[in-house]
Design an enzyme around this catalytic site. Sequence first.
Site, mmCIF file in Angstrom:
data_model
loop_
_atom_site.group_PDB
_atom_site.id
_atom_site.type_symbol
_atom_site.label_atom_id
_atom_site.label_comp_id
_atom_site.label_asym_id
_atom_site.label_seq_id
_atom_site.Cartn_x
_atom_site.Cartn_y
_atom_site.Cartn_z
ATOM 1 N N ASP A 88 0.890 -0.944 0.006
ATOM 2 C CA ASP A 88 0.019 0.163 0.037
ATOM 3 C C ASP A 88 1.007 1.301 -0.108
ATOM 4 O O ASP A 88 0.375 2.089 0.707
ATOM 5 C CB ASP A 88 -1.036 -0.050 1.145
ATOM 6 C CG ASP A 88 -2.069 0.976 0.787
ATOM 7 O OD1 ASP A 88 -2.545 1.387 -0.216
ATOM 8 O OD2 ASP A 88 -2.801 1.626 2.058
ATOM 9 N N LYS A 90 1.886 4.701 -1.325
ATOM 10 C CA LYS A 90 1.138 5.821 -1.610
ATOM 11 C C LYS A 90 1.601 7.073 -1.001
ATOM 12 O O LYS A 90 2.234 6.786 0.189
ATOM 13 C CB LYS A 90 -0.454 5.659 -1.448
ATOM 14 C CG LYS A 90 -0.636 5.442 -0.247
ATOM 15 C CD LYS A 90 -2.309 5.126 -0.181
ATOM 16 C CE LYS A 90 -2.872 4.810 1.212
ATOM 17 N NZ LYS A 90 -4.147 4.854 1.195
ATOM 18 N N ASN A 93 1.206 7.398 3.023
ATOM 19 C CA ASN A 93 1.867 6.803 3.896
ATOM 20 C C ASN A 93 3.666 6.953 4.031
ATOM 21 O O ASN A 93 4.539 6.448 4.369
ATOM 22 C CB ASN A 93 1.750 5.327 3.547
ATOM 23 C CG ASN A 93 0.493 4.748 3.804
ATOM 24 O OD1 ASN A 93 -0.298 5.376 4.406
ATOM 25 N ND2 ASN A 93 0.095 3.551 2.938
ATOM 26 N N ASP A 109 2.253 2.776 7.955
ATOM 27 C CA ASP A 109 1.025 1.830 7.544
ATOM 28 C C ASP A 109 1.409 0.654 6.930
ATOM 29 O O ASP A 109 1.255 0.381 5.693
ATOM 30 C CB ASP A 109 0.126 2.721 6.950
ATOM 31 C CG ASP A 109 -1.165 2.137 6.775
ATOM 32 O OD1 ASP A 109 -1.433 0.772 7.144
ATOM 33 O OD2 ASP A 109 -2.430 2.741 6.398
ATOM 34 N N THR A 128 -4.401 0.563 -2.873
ATOM 35 C CA THR A 128 -5.262 1.916 -3.156
ATOM 36 C C THR A 128 -5.211 1.951 -4.765
ATOM 37 O O THR A 128 -4.203 2.136 -5.403
ATOM 38 C CB THR A 128 -4.597 3.062 -2.469
ATOM 39 O OG1 THR A 128 -4.605 2.830 -1.246
ATOM 40 C CG2 THR A 128 -5.175 4.268 -2.692
#
Length: 234
Positions: A88, A90, A93, A109, A128
């Site tokens: 994840d 992105k 994060n 995260d 995401t």
Amino acid sequence: KLTEEDAAALLVEVAILKELRHAHIIRLYDFFEEPVNYYLVMEKMTGGELFDRVVAKAYYNEKEARDTCQIILEAVGYCHRHDIAHRDLKPENLLLVSDDNDSAVKIADFGFAKKVLKPKSLSTQCGTPGYVAPEILEGTPYDTKADMWSVGVILYILLGGYPPFIENNQRELFRKIRRGDFEFHDEYWGAISADAKGLISSLLTVDPTKRLDAKQALRSPWMVEDDTTLANHD
């Protein structure tokens, strides 16, 4: 309110964070389990999100983008050497330790992070929408290379100021991602060096076997370009 599944996922996240010790990965100092609560003692991060800092700058050049990308690649490479896929990556994060330091970036995260015990051994569709790799959307088994696609999206945004894949309709967005359908629009990318675009293209490669890993990306021409040359590219 946690289900048994949620609690199990939390314990996986804790186990992964306990294993990671890197200057650019958020630190879990301790973990306590009580009858009603779980407590995670995390490193304090007061600098907000990396991208908010970039937007607030009056002036931003390729050297700053490259230095940030180097930090991200080193941290992601460290995870991958420890057989961990973040899944994840992105902008939200990527956090900063404090208000007065632009280079103390840390990956946060690890809620979707997973151990990769052998190549192409993951199958959960997660992540995401704008950052997810094509192989995850295709439902084919994948591994740490999926993170490298997300790094490519982040680098595209760091340099271009907007995401490579934008669609109002999620089905159309996923179709574009699966095809690797993006471009470098001249009005925004005309002044950006060819080596930077080359690195992004090598990360936003639909076939994960042809996509660069973190080690290869760190050795790419743009990553090893001298500071002065990159500092002249606004």
